[in-house]
Scaffold this motif. Structure first.
Motif, PDB file in Angstrom:
ATOM      1  N   VAL A  92       6.258  -4.275 -21.543  1.00 15.40           N
ATOM      2  CA  VAL A  92       5.430  -2.829 -21.651  1.00 15.40           C
ATOM      3  C   VAL A  92       4.535  -2.710 -20.203  1.00 15.40           C
ATOM      4  O   VAL A  92       4.635  -1.523 -19.498  1.00 15.40           O
ATOM      5  CB  VAL A  92       4.524  -2.852 -22.593  1.00 15.40           C
ATOM      6  N   ARG A  93       3.912  -3.481 -19.922  1.00 18.66           N
ATOM      7  CA  ARG A  93       3.168  -3.573 -18.386  1.00 18.66           C
ATOM      8  C   ARG A  93       4.035  -3.152 -17.318  1.00 18.66           C
ATOM      9  O   ARG A  93       3.826  -2.370 -16.627  1.00 18.66           O
ATOM     10  CB  ARG A  93       2.615  -4.909 -18.034  1.00 18.66           C
ATOM     11  N   GLN A  94       5.256  -3.710 -17.207  1.00 23.57           N
ATOM     12  CA  GLN A  94       6.415  -3.536 -16.360  1.00 23.57           C
ATOM     13  C   GLN A  94       6.753  -1.956 -16.384  1.00 23.57           C
ATOM     14  O   GLN A  94       6.747  -1.207 -15.132  1.00 23.57           O
ATOM     15  CB  GLN A  94       7.384  -4.196 -16.585  1.00 23.57           C
ATOM     16  N   GLU A  95       6.891  -1.465 -17.753  1.00 20.79           N
ATOM     17  CA  GLU A  95       7.209  -0.076 -17.662  1.00 20.79           C
ATOM     18  C   GLU A  95       6.163   0.948 -17.311  1.00 20.79           C
ATOM     19  O   GLU A  95       6.396   1.960 -16.633  1.00 20.79           O
ATOM     20  CB  GLU A  95       7.803   0.350 -19.194  1.00 20.79           C
ATOM     21  N   ILE A  96       4.790   0.517 -17.536  1.00 17.50           N
ATOM     22  CA  ILE A  96       3.606   1.216 -17.319  1.00 17.50           C
ATOM     23  C   ILE A  96       3.659   1.556 -15.819  1.00 17.50           C
ATOM     24  O   ILE A  96       3.385   2.336 -15.142  1.00 17.50           O
ATOM     25  CB  ILE A  96       2.561   0.829 -17.926  1.00 17.50           C
ATOM     26  N   SER A  97       4.089   0.260 -15.186  1.00 17.01           N
ATOM     27  CA  SER A  97       3.856   0.259 -13.602  1.00 17.01           C
ATOM     28  C   SER A  97       4.990   1.156 -13.344  1.00 17.01           C
ATOM     29  O   SER A  97       4.900   1.561 -12.155  1.00 17.01           O
ATOM     30  CB  SER A  97       4.042  -1.244 -13.204  1.00 17.01           C
ATOM     31  N   ARG A  98       6.194   1.010 -13.647  1.00 12.43           N
ATOM     32  CA  ARG A  98       7.449   1.669 -13.101  1.00 12.43           C
ATOM     33  C   ARG A  98       7.042   3.217 -13.536  1.00 12.43           C
ATOM     34  O   ARG A  98       7.598   4.059 -12.402  1.00 12.43           O
ATOM     35  CB  ARG A  98       8.611   1.218 -13.914  1.00 12.43           C
ATOM     36  N   SER A  99       6.715   3.781 -14.590  1.00 10.99           N
ATOM     37  CA  SER A  99       6.792   5.268 -14.895  1.00 10.99           C
ATOM     38  C   SER A  99       5.179   5.702 -14.741  1.00 10.99           C
ATOM     39  O   SER A  99       5.108   7.069 -15.061  1.00 10.99           O
ATOM     40  CB  SER A  99       7.340   5.540 -16.111  1.00 10.99           C
ATOM     41  N   GLY A 100       4.476   4.931 -14.293  1.00 11.38           N
ATOM     42  CA  GLY A 100       3.113   5.392 -13.798  1.00 11.38           C
ATOM     43  C   GLY A 100       2.368   5.102 -12.484  1.00 11.38           C
ATOM     44  O   GLY A 100       2.512   5.717 -11.691  1.00 11.38           O
ATOM     45  N   VAL A 101       1.933   3.744 -12.403  1.00 15.92           N
ATOM     46  CA  VAL A 101       1.398   3.299 -11.203  1.00 15.92           C
ATOM     47  C   VAL A 101       2.360   3.462  -9.961  1.00 15.92           C
ATOM     48  O   VAL A 101       1.995   4.024  -8.866  1.00 15.92           O
ATOM     49  CB  VAL A 101       0.977   1.685 -11.209  1.00 15.92           C
ATOM     50  N   ALA A 102       3.538   3.200 -10.047  1.00 17.60           N
ATOM     51  CA  ALA A 102       4.624   3.382  -8.719  1.00 17.60           C
ATOM     52  C   ALA A 102       4.624   4.543  -8.493  1.00 17.60           C
ATOM     53  O   ALA A 102       5.023   4.976  -7.404  1.00 17.60           O
ATOM     54  CB  ALA A 102       5.800   2.959  -9.176  1.00 17.60           C
ATOM     55  N   LEU A 103       4.484   5.769  -9.212  1.00 19.06           N
ATOM     56  CA  LEU A 103       4.512   7.052  -8.969  1.00 19.06           C
ATOM     57  C   LEU A 103       3.319   7.907  -8.233  1.00 19.06           C
ATOM     58  O   LEU A 103       3.319   8.969  -7.911  1.00 19.06           O
ATOM     59  CB  LEU A 103       4.987   8.024 -10.256  1.00 19.06           C
ATOM     60  N   LEU A 104       2.166   6.936  -8.451  1.00 17.45           N
ATOM     61  CA  LEU A 104       1.057   7.537  -7.985  1.00 17.45           C
ATOM     62  C   LEU A 104       1.017   8.002  -6.635  1.00 17.45           C
ATOM     63  O   LEU A 104       0.436   9.362  -6.387  1.00 17.45           O
ATOM     64  CB  LEU A 104       0.031   6.475  -8.177  1.00 17.45           C
ATOM     65  N   PRO A 105       1.697   7.613  -5.474  1.00 23.55           N
ATOM     66  CA  PRO A 105       1.548   8.245  -4.019  1.00 23.55           C
ATOM     67  C   PRO A 105       2.126   9.491  -4.170  1.00 23.55           C
ATOM     68  O   PRO A 105       1.766  10.235  -3.580  1.00 23.55           O
ATOM     69  CB  PRO A 105       2.111   7.138  -3.210  1.00 23.55           C
ATOM     70  N   MET A 106       3.436   9.568  -4.884  1.00 20.88           N
ATOM     71  CA  MET A 106       3.924  10.797  -4.861  1.00 20.88           C
ATOM     72  C   MET A 106       3.205  11.968  -5.677  1.00 20.88           C
ATOM     73  O   MET A 106       2.990  13.136  -5.290  1.00 20.88           O
ATOM     74  CB  MET A 106       5.356  10.697  -5.674  1.00 20.88           C
ATOM     75  N   PHE A 107       2.450  11.500  -6.698  1.00 20.20           N
ATOM     76  CA  PHE A 107       1.624  12.270  -7.442  1.00 20.20           C
ATOM     77  C   PHE A 107       0.061  12.868  -6.607  1.00 20.20           C
ATOM     78  O   PHE A 107      -0.087  14.073  -6.662  1.00 20.20           O
ATOM     79  CB  PHE A 107       1.199  11.835  -8.567  1.00 20.20           C
ATOM     80  N   ILE A 108      -0.047  12.126  -5.793  1.00 22.51           N
ATOM     81  CA  ILE A 108      -1.291  12.548  -4.753  1.00 22.51           C
ATOM     82  C   ILE A 108      -1.021  13.904  -4.051  1.00 22.51           C
ATOM     83  O   ILE A 108      -1.415  14.688  -3.734  1.00 22.51           O
ATOM     84  CB  ILE A 108      -1.690  11.357  -4.137  1.00 22.51           C
ATOM     85  N   PHE A 109       0.411  13.421  -3.359  1.00 23.36           N
ATOM     86  CA  PHE A 109       1.002  14.467  -2.590  1.00 23.36           C
ATOM     87  C   PHE A 109       1.209  15.727  -3.400  1.00 23.36           C
ATOM     88  O   PHE A 109       0.772  16.731  -3.029  1.00 23.36           O
ATOM     89  CB  PHE A 109       2.507  14.059  -1.758  1.00 23.36           C
ATOM     90  N   VAL A 110       1.930  15.642  -4.657  1.00 20.72           N
ATOM     91  CA  VAL A 110       2.202  16.902  -5.433  1.00 20.72           C
ATOM     92  C   VAL A 110       0.805  17.391  -5.790  1.00 20.72           C
ATOM     93  O   VAL A 110       0.848  18.683  -5.806  1.00 20.72           O
ATOM     94  CB  VAL A 110       3.030  16.337  -6.776  1.00 20.72           C
TER      95      VAL A 110
END
Lengths: 308, 262
Positions: A92-110
């Protein structure tokens, strides 16, 4: 014939429901009724009515299969809560990281871009009628209620949903699901549950970050355009436009997006018997249906907003 | 047929109809009557697409026969559910070509059943996994993902994964296919040790069922043989009985490869 078919229990018989669907008789059999691949592989029909009928039938089968799959996933989440915790929790942690934390840089830009776009357009429109005081409430309606959650859902669908379908589709086509069953591991519990939880929490958190980022960058843009608005006023406008319902529905909506996107992508990747050459086609289909599901959920929530 | 025969036999099939994995409406083998007693070593021979995999999947309780009954350790497989997990875990299954999980490396593949069934963290299971990898000479490949592993070692990793929970019955789907000479010898020797009782797995004789499309390699006086041909499952008995039976399918499976083909 001592122990023939008559003794075999019904799929929906009591507590065995999700186990039957997910493990026993294997997934191929459990989803036999909703196996759309059979129809898709059939020869192309020559008459239009036939074609229309087939399309309609396929759509109904997909809805039925998706619904069943989502319910099974929900049942497994509830029933197997705490089972094999040492394996599922890291997943679950791995998935949260994959569909949450890892996307953060892109989301700051968006978020920056979204704030600029929405405020840029609204400021010029509101300035024409001299109503820049409505800037805060416009931001709330546009970003908090609509664009924030929907945009997050679409981006996560594009980035993580597609990876889900391809990963699971390949695993299914290569027979890894049967291998899991042979080891007494529930494929829904091991493969789907972490993805669903991870994506629901991921989309929820990313939406919050996106909204905060967009509201902040919106003010920055308004400030650069010399709109006579102090940070205090802007904050007050936003706080006044928000009701408790916004928070509750936002949480519900983003969780629903996550749950259903994960369900749709996992359903297409896992629930149907696949051949390796089907994987790319299935990925395209899953993304299309993911978009449709998101729009439908959004429509339901618009109705909820209007009613309340 | 009395109740006692049911409880002692490891696998008991009565008039079972075996269906294909990806098409459960097609019967590939009909009317299977087969009893596997504890400690026996069975070799089921058959050409490709003769239903060997389907038969093993039914014997493992992963599929249920369309007709008839199939009992594993005295438990009807049609009733296998969450409550029967203990019975299900007494059966180990080695798929053809291994079917390892591609997202996990070899050590994680082997550790997964151990961790999931016993609720262990990666650290808690590390020692047990290390030991079993050592036994299978897989230690240098522990961190490699299956896609980057040679077929020989992939098969061995699959065997390690199936044995990590120390099952009592091991089913192997065409384990020799695609293996090099050295690995074939190693596997056959290892299976013989398992059959006699390997000290790593408690020294208890393990019941084994292997399928094959090449009978020569499995020649052994103590093994029992059966053949799948034209939707019929025939029990042949020992190697001598197999040779005496002169079953047409067996003659084909025993054909010398070089001279007769091409």
């Amino acid at each position: 014939m001592l122990f023939g078919g008559t003794e075999r229990k019904n799929f929906f018989d009591g507590k065995r429901v999700c186990y039957c669907y997910a493990m026993r008789g294997n997934l191929a059999k459990a989803f036999e009724l909703t196996n759309t691949q059979v129809f898709r592989r059939a020869a192309v029909s020559k008459s239009y009515t036939d074609l229309l009928g087939r399309k309609l039938f396929l759509a109904l089968l997909t809805v039925q299969g998706l619904g069943a799959f989502a319910l099974i996933t929900l049942a497994v989440i509830l029933k197997k809560f705490g089972v094999a915790r040492s394996v599922i929790q890291p997943r679950v942690r791995q998935e949260i990281s994959r569909s949450g934390v890892a996307l953060l840089p892109m989301f700051i830009f968006v978020a920056l871009a979204l704030g600029f776009v929405v405020v840029g357009q609204t400021v010029s429109a509101l300035a024409r009628v001299g109503q820049t005081a409505y800037l805060g409430s416009t931001m709330v309606i546009v970003i908090v209620r609509e664009l924030g959650p929907l945009l997050t859902a679409m981006l996560v669908l594009a980035r993580v949903g597609t990876a889900n379908v391809i990963e699971l589709g390949t695993a299914r086509a290569l027979g890894e699901v049967e291998a899991l069953e042979a080891l007494g591991i529930d494929p829904v519990h091991y493969l789907i549950v972490p993805r669903v939880i991870g994506m629901a929490l991921g989309i929820f958190s990313l939406t919050i970050y996106l909204i905060i980022g967009a509201l902040a960058s919106g003010y920055l843009f308004a400030f650069l355009q010399d709109v006579p608005l102090t940070p205090g006023d802007y904050y007050k406008q936003i706080a006044e436009a928000l009701t408790w319902l916004d928070f509750a529905l936002l949480a519900l909506k983003t969780m629903a997006f996550g749950f259903f996107i994960a369900s749709v992508t996992c359903y297409h990747g896992l629930a149907q018997p696949l051949r390796l050459e089907d994987v790319s086609r299935v990925a395209v289909r899953a993304v299309t249906q993911g978009v449709i599901v998101c729009v439908l959920i959004d429509a339901v929530f618009i109705v909820l907003y209007l009613v309340t | 047929m009395s109740e006692t025969t049911f409880t002692t036999a490891v696998i008991e099939m009565r008039d079972a109809s075996i269906t294909a994995l990806h098409d459960t409406s097609t019967v590939v083998v009909a009317g299977v009557n087969w009893t596997v007693q504890p400690g026996e070593f069975w070799v089921v021979a058959g050409q490709q697409r003769s239903g060997k995999t389907g038969l093993l999947l039914h014997a493992a309780g992963l599929m249920t026969p369309a007709q008839g009954s199939c009992r594993v350790f005295g438990c009807e497989t049609a009733n296998f559910g969450e409550a029967q997990i203990a019975e299900r875990l007494r059966v180990g299954f080695v798929f053809a070509y291994g079917k390892l999980f591609n997202q996990l490396n070899v050590a994680e593949n082997v550790a997964l059943p151990l961790r999931y069934q016993n609720n262990l963290t990666a650290d808690e299971s590390a020692r047990a996994v290390e030991l079993i990898l050592e036994l299978f000479e897989l230690t240098p490949y522990a961190g490699i993902t299956p896609a980057n592993l040679a077929a020989n070692w992939r098969q061995r990793a699959a065997l390690a994964r199936a044995l990590v929970l120390k099952p009592e019955l091991l089913l192997l789907d065409n384990p020799l296919s695609g293996l090099g000479a050295r690995h074939r010898q190693w596997l056959l020797k290892f299976l013989e040790q398992l059959s006699a009782g390997h000290e790593f797995f408690g020294g208890r004789p393990m019941t084994l069922v292997a399928t094959t499309d090449d009978l020569h390699a499995w020649r052994h006086p103590k093994r029992k043989f059966a053949v799948l041909d034209a939707q019929v499952f025939s029990v042949l008995g020992t190697w001598d009985e197999l040779e005496a039976a002169r079953h047409p399918a067996v003659t084909e499976l025993l054909a010398e490869p070089l001279e007769t083909t091409i």
